[in-house]
Design a protein around this motif. Structure first.
Motif, PDB file in Angstrom:
ATOM      1  N   GLN A  22       0.834  -1.048   0.078  1.00  0.00           N
ATOM      2  CA  GLN A  22       0.080  -0.156   0.123  1.00  0.00           C
ATOM      3  C   GLN A  22       0.841   1.141   0.008  1.00  0.00           C
ATOM      4  O   GLN A  22       1.956   1.513   0.775  1.00  0.00           O
ATOM      5  N   THR A  23       0.812   1.964  -0.966  1.00  0.00           N
ATOM      6  CA  THR A  23       1.579   3.336  -1.036  1.00  0.00           C
ATOM      7  C   THR A  23       0.908   4.741  -0.434  1.00  0.00           C
ATOM      8  O   THR A  23       1.391   5.601  -0.272  1.00  0.00           O
ATOM      9  N   GLU A  24      -0.382   4.412  -0.041  1.00  0.00           N
ATOM     10  CA  GLU A  24      -1.073   5.498   0.532  1.00  0.00           C
ATOM     11  C   GLU A  24      -2.385   5.080   1.195  1.00  0.00           C
ATOM     12  O   GLU A  24      -2.935   3.765   0.696  1.00  0.00           O
ATOM     13  N   ILE A  25      -2.779   5.789   2.019  1.00  0.00           N
ATOM     14  CA  ILE A  25      -4.063   5.375   2.832  1.00  0.00           C
ATOM     15  C   ILE A  25      -5.326   6.082   2.049  1.00  0.00           C
ATOM     16  O   ILE A  25      -5.108   6.887   1.084  1.00  0.00           O
TER      17      ILE A  25
END
Length: 181
Positions: A22-25
């Protein structure tokens, strides 16, 4: 899906291979999301938060004017409703009104009619999470329509254009893709 390489904790330890990169929420703030007005009838407005067509799950912040009604509908999956303000009840269960702070769990296959009393002095605001669809019926009991994540996504896009709201941000869920491409 491109994997960014090994994922590490804040201490530098490698996460297990099964951890999804996951690179961002994924987040949406309703303060920046326009209210789509009269989307499901007069006085029935919503702000989409998550419309996941693939998972068949939808989450909306719904606002109802006093006197607003959602006609008789059948749930194909579970529904969860948290009431933030106002008052509402099911026509079939008037002795169990829902008010601010109420949490309601609806099992799959439940059928009911949503009513906001005309005597309400404020709008009713609820957070609704539904798995599957609402199968909606007309006054005479005949089939009317289906409301699911796909229908809400379509309504969001079309009504936002018609109401001059511009693009509306929401979390859309996963995206099916060919793993070889």
């Amino acid at each position: 899906m491109n994997f960014p390489g090994p994922i590490r904790t804040s201490s530098g330890a490698l996460l297990p291979f099964v951890a999804l990169p996951q690179t961002e929420i994924l987040t949406v703030n309703v303060n920046g999301t326009p209210l789509i007005r009269d989307a499901l009838g007069s006085g029935v407005h919503f702000q989409p938060l998550r419309l996941d067509v693939e998972a068949g799950v939808w989450l909306v912040l719904a606002t109802f004017s006093p006197g607003a009604v959602i006609p008789l509908h059948y749930h194909t999956g579970i529904a969860e409703v948290y009431t933030l303000s106002g008052k509402w009840y099911y026509l079939e269960y008037p002795e169990q009104p829902q008010t601010a702070g109420s949490y309601l769990f609806e099992p799959a296959a439940s059928t009911h009619t949503f009513v906001c009393p005309e005597s309400n002095s404020e709008d009713t605001v609820i957070l609704v999470r539904v798995e599957g669809a609402n199968v909606n019926f007309s006054e005479d009991g005949s089939y009317h329509s289906i409301l699911d994540a796909a229908a809400l996504r379509y309504l969001t896009e079309e009504l936002a254009k018609a109401q001059g709201l511009g693009p509306v941000d929401f979390i859309s869920g996963g995206t099916a893709e060919n793993a070889l491409k």
